[in-house]
Scaffold this motif. Structure first.
Motif, PDB file in Angstrom:
ATOM      1  N   PHE A 268       0.802  -1.220   0.000  1.00 24.69           N
ATOM      2  CA  PHE A 268       0.000   0.000   0.000  1.00 24.69           C
ATOM      3  C   PHE A 268       0.841   1.280   0.000  1.00 24.69           C
ATOM      4  O   PHE A 268       0.420   2.288  -0.571  1.00 24.69           O
ATOM      5  N   ASP A 269       2.002   1.265   0.617  1.00 23.61           N
ATOM      6  CA  ASP A 269       2.677   2.545   0.858  1.00 23.61           C
ATOM      7  C   ASP A 269       3.510   3.029  -0.330  1.00 23.61           C
ATOM      8  O   ASP A 269       4.193   4.042  -0.227  1.00 23.61           O
ATOM      9  N   ARG A 270       3.444   2.318  -1.454  1.00 23.36           N
ATOM     10  CA  ARG A 270       4.037   2.815  -2.696  1.00 23.36           C
ATOM     11  C   ARG A 270       2.959   2.999  -3.771  1.00 23.36           C
ATOM     12  O   ARG A 270       3.239   2.983  -4.961  1.00 23.36           O
ATOM     13  N   ASP A 271       1.725   3.198  -3.356  1.00 22.13           N
ATOM     14  CA  ASP A 271       0.642   3.340  -4.325  1.00 22.13           C
ATOM     15  C   ASP A 271       0.800   4.566  -5.211  1.00 22.13           C
ATOM     16  O   ASP A 271       0.154   4.651  -6.264  1.00 22.13           O
ATOM     17  N   TYR A 272       1.666   5.505  -4.803  1.00 24.21           N
ATOM     18  CA  TYR A 272       1.904   6.653  -5.684  1.00 24.21           C
ATOM     19  C   TYR A 272       2.457   6.202  -7.033  1.00 24.21           C
ATOM     20  O   TYR A 272       2.304   6.896  -8.038  1.00 24.21           O
ATOM     21  N   MET A 273       3.105   5.035  -7.078  1.00 26.74           N
ATOM     22  CA  MET A 273       3.603   4.534  -8.362  1.00 26.74           C
ATOM     23  C   MET A 273       2.461   4.182  -9.311  1.00 26.74           C
ATOM     24  O   MET A 273       2.607   4.260 -10.534  1.00 26.74           O
ATOM     25  N   MET A 274       1.314   3.824  -8.763  1.00 25.61           N
ATOM     26  CA  MET A 274       0.179   3.448  -9.596  1.00 25.61           C
ATOM     27  C   MET A 274      -0.457   4.668 -10.266  1.00 25.61           C
ATOM     28  O   MET A 274      -1.313   4.512 -11.142  1.00 25.61           O
ATOM     29  N   GLU A 275      -0.043   5.879  -9.871  1.00 30.81           N
ATOM     30  CA  GLU A 275      -0.504   7.082 -10.571  1.00 30.81           C
ATOM     31  C   GLU A 275      -0.078   7.062 -12.031  1.00 30.81           C
ATOM     32  O   GLU A 275      -0.694   7.720 -12.867  1.00 30.81           O
TER      33      GLU A 275
END
Length: 615
Positions: free
Chosen positions: A64-71
């Motif tokens: 969850f804590d690297r979900d910014y990559m899914m942007e």
């Protein structure tokens, strides 16, 4: 910390026990799997159960804590392809895959590792739940409330993992107990999404019943988290039933089901908003803003994504990080910062098209569109509305200056944990000497920027921590998101409602924007558009947009229908950078709406069917 990779067909490899303390996760038992520890050495006290739960938090955090990559799977943020190296477990191996994983199209077959790691999180949570339930059979009355809280937190985490699984893959196998050998899961079939959703709902309901109103520990969940996450699950269920999900075999949308889910979601969100004394960060005040080209004073929205917001009432659910020297720091600066900030690598930056989404603080509506202009054009730096003219960015939503940087915007450089003074960003002029107001500066040194903008959001402006040693507690869900989801849910059923409009205006106010004009709330469609606009700006970089586009079935709206000319992404100089969805066949759209079941899992389990677009 080395973590076991747990596959759907091999669930016996349990990651080693870990403990989370004041935001720091520390490896305790690195040699022997906890399933092999004799009971006379563990699972005897509340402290044992808490230690095991903290290990579950540690494991689940990694999905969850690297979900910014899914942007990168949406239209306003570019994530460069090599963002995660194959050996970089600190960055989350779940987010690592073959080329194209972060593109806006063709990514549905690139997330096989996320599937595996989500099930690793499920098994870790099951391990805690099963063993603590055994402890509860003989626990004293004084110990039961804390042990039940621990089970509640583990069920909440398990529900989060399954929610992400169904959001990406649709129907998935459901595993509700600890798995210790291959034979237990080698033939499991996919369970229909509705049944998995019901199991997640049951987990969230138990968690809500057993969790405290407020958690005294940073990163541990409380009742509002269970309600907010349940509301979000219901909102997604409503969206799938409203807009359809034809790529999911056997799923039949139902309008009545959608209405009931929207209504139930709104009820949960309403309780989160009204019953727990939660407030937006710094009471939703926009704060102060510096002049164009200055950055001594930044709006409150910038500080919401700094450790100053850890534990704030806006952050309903978060995953803690340890900071310097713990080996458990977040890496936001590494991914969003430049080489001038502790040699950060800038894997993520805004696309040019986001700038025009920031509205005017004067009119409350969209400003005159920027004009991309080559720097050699006479007047490029001074012509009205030129993308290269800093004055074109005046009087915009405060969240713009807090989130992105354009030419001549300043930020703090950092090296050896100390400030090295201000650096101006200047597209295509890295490490150049320039003079501004009689002062000589060296321009920033960003890697791979192809839009003309870089992020300010998430990038620290103070020394003391390295690029991978941040201590920001990554927000899984926060109050502003709940405001917007509540507005979406109520609007879907009853159209624009006064309380929902007021909540959207609260989110807008943190950007110093005036309330929505009557035309923006005239009907369901107009208000939905206003809500979507706020979600784009408020949640940029937080990994939400790609999921929104898919649950709303909005890919064709954004990129054009199958077989169309596609859409160019530009830069501030007016260059055409990349064209997406050009002559794209319908099958590719279908594959972008649902991820594939990993072929490796299907090879080992003959009962795992595949999603239709991937056959």
């Amino acid at each position: 910390m080395k973590r076991s990779i747990v596959k759907i067909y091999l669930m016996g490899a349990i990651a080693s026990m870990a403990m989370l303390s004041t935001g720091c996760v520390k490896n305790l038992l690195d040699q022997v799997p906890t399933t092999e520890l004799p009971y006379d050495q563990f699972w005897k006290t509340e402290a044992d159960a808490t230690t095991a739960l903290m290990g579950a938090y540690s494991d689940v955090r990694y999905v969850f804590d690297r979900d910014y990559m899914m942007e990168g799977n949406s239209e306003f943020v570019r994530v460069r392809g090599g963002a995660v190296s194959t050996t970089d477990l600190r960055a989350g191996d779940a987010y690592n895959g073959p080329g194209g994983i972060y593109e806006v199209s063709g990514y549905g077959d690139k997330w096989d590792k996320m599937y595996r790691y989500l099930y690793a999180g499920v098994n870790r949570c099951n391990y805690v739940i099963d063993n603590v339930n055994t402890m509860l059979e003989t626990a004293s009355e004084t110990s039961k409330p804390n042990l039940e809280r621990i089970v509640g937190e583990a069920k909440l985490l398990r529900g989060m993992c399954y929610f992400k699984l169904i959001s990406m893959y649709g129907d998935v196998p459901y595993i509700g107990k600890t798995v210790n050998n291959n034979s237990e899961v080698a033939t499991l079939a996919r369970l229909p999404i509705g049944q998995v959703k019901d199991s997640i709902m049951a987990d969230y309901a138990y968690a809500f019943d057993k969790l405290p109103v407020v958690s005294p520990q940073l990163g541990r969940a409380a009742k509002p988290a269970a309600l907010a996450l349940r509301g979000k699950l219901l909102l997604y269920w409503a969206s799938w039933n409203n807009f359809g999900w034809p790529e999911l075999p056997g799923f039949v949308p139902n309008a009545a089901t959608a209405t009931a889910a929207y209504t139930a979601a709104a009820d949960d969100f309403r309780k989160v908003i009204n019953d727990y004394g939660l407030t937006l960060f710094r009471n939703g005040e926009p704060g102060e803003i510096d002049a164009l080209g200055k950055a001594n004073v930044l709006p409150n929205y910038f500080h919401l994504f700094m450790p100053a917001a850890n534990g704030d009432k806006e952050i309903i659910m978060s995953f803690a990080h340890g900071g310097t020297g713990t080996g458990q720091g977040e890496e936001l600066m590494r991914y969003f910062g430049t080489r001038t900030q502790e040699n950060s690598q800038l894997w993520i930056h805004p696309r040019y098209e986001i700038a025009d989404r920031y509205q005017s603080t004067i009119t409350g509506d969209f400003a005159t569109p920027l004009i991309p202009m080559n720097v050699t054009t006479p007047g490029a730096r001074t012509l009205p509305n030129s993308a290269l003219n800093p004055q074109s960015y005046a009087n915009r939503d405060y969240r713009m200056k807090a989130s992105i940087m354009w030419d001549f915007e300043m930020f703090i450089g950092l090296a050896s944990l100390k400030s090295t003074g201000f650096f101006p960003f200047l597209f295509k002029n890295n490490s150049a000497k320039i003079t501004i107001d009689g002062v000589e500066y060296t321009t920033a040194f960003p890697d791979g920027v192809n839009s003309g903008y870089i992020f300010r959001k998430f990038v620290r402006n103070y020394g003391g921590t390295g690029r991978s040693d941040g201590e920001y507690a990554w927000p899984v869900i926060r109050l502003a998101d709940v405001f917007l989801m509540y507005a979406e849910a109520t609007n879907a059923v009853n159209g624009p409602q006064a309380d929902a409009i007021a909540l959207v205006n609260k989110v807008r106010y943190r950007g110093k924007l005036p309330p929505l004009a009557p035309s923006k709330t005239a009907d369901k469609t107009a208000f939905f558009n206003a809500i979507e606009q706020e979600r784009i700006i408020e949640l940029i970089g937080e990994g939400q947009r790609g999921f929104d586009l898919r649950r709303w079935r909005a890919l064709e709206r954004v990129w054009g229908p199958p077989g169309s000319a596609g859409v160019w992404r530009l830069d501030t100089y007016g260059a055409q950078v990349t064209r997406y969805y050009q002559n794209t066949p319908q099958r590719t759209y279908q594959q972008n709406y649902i991820f594939r079941i990993p072929p490796g899992e299907r090879d080992r389990n003959p009962n795992l069917t595949q999603n239709t677009p991937w056959l």
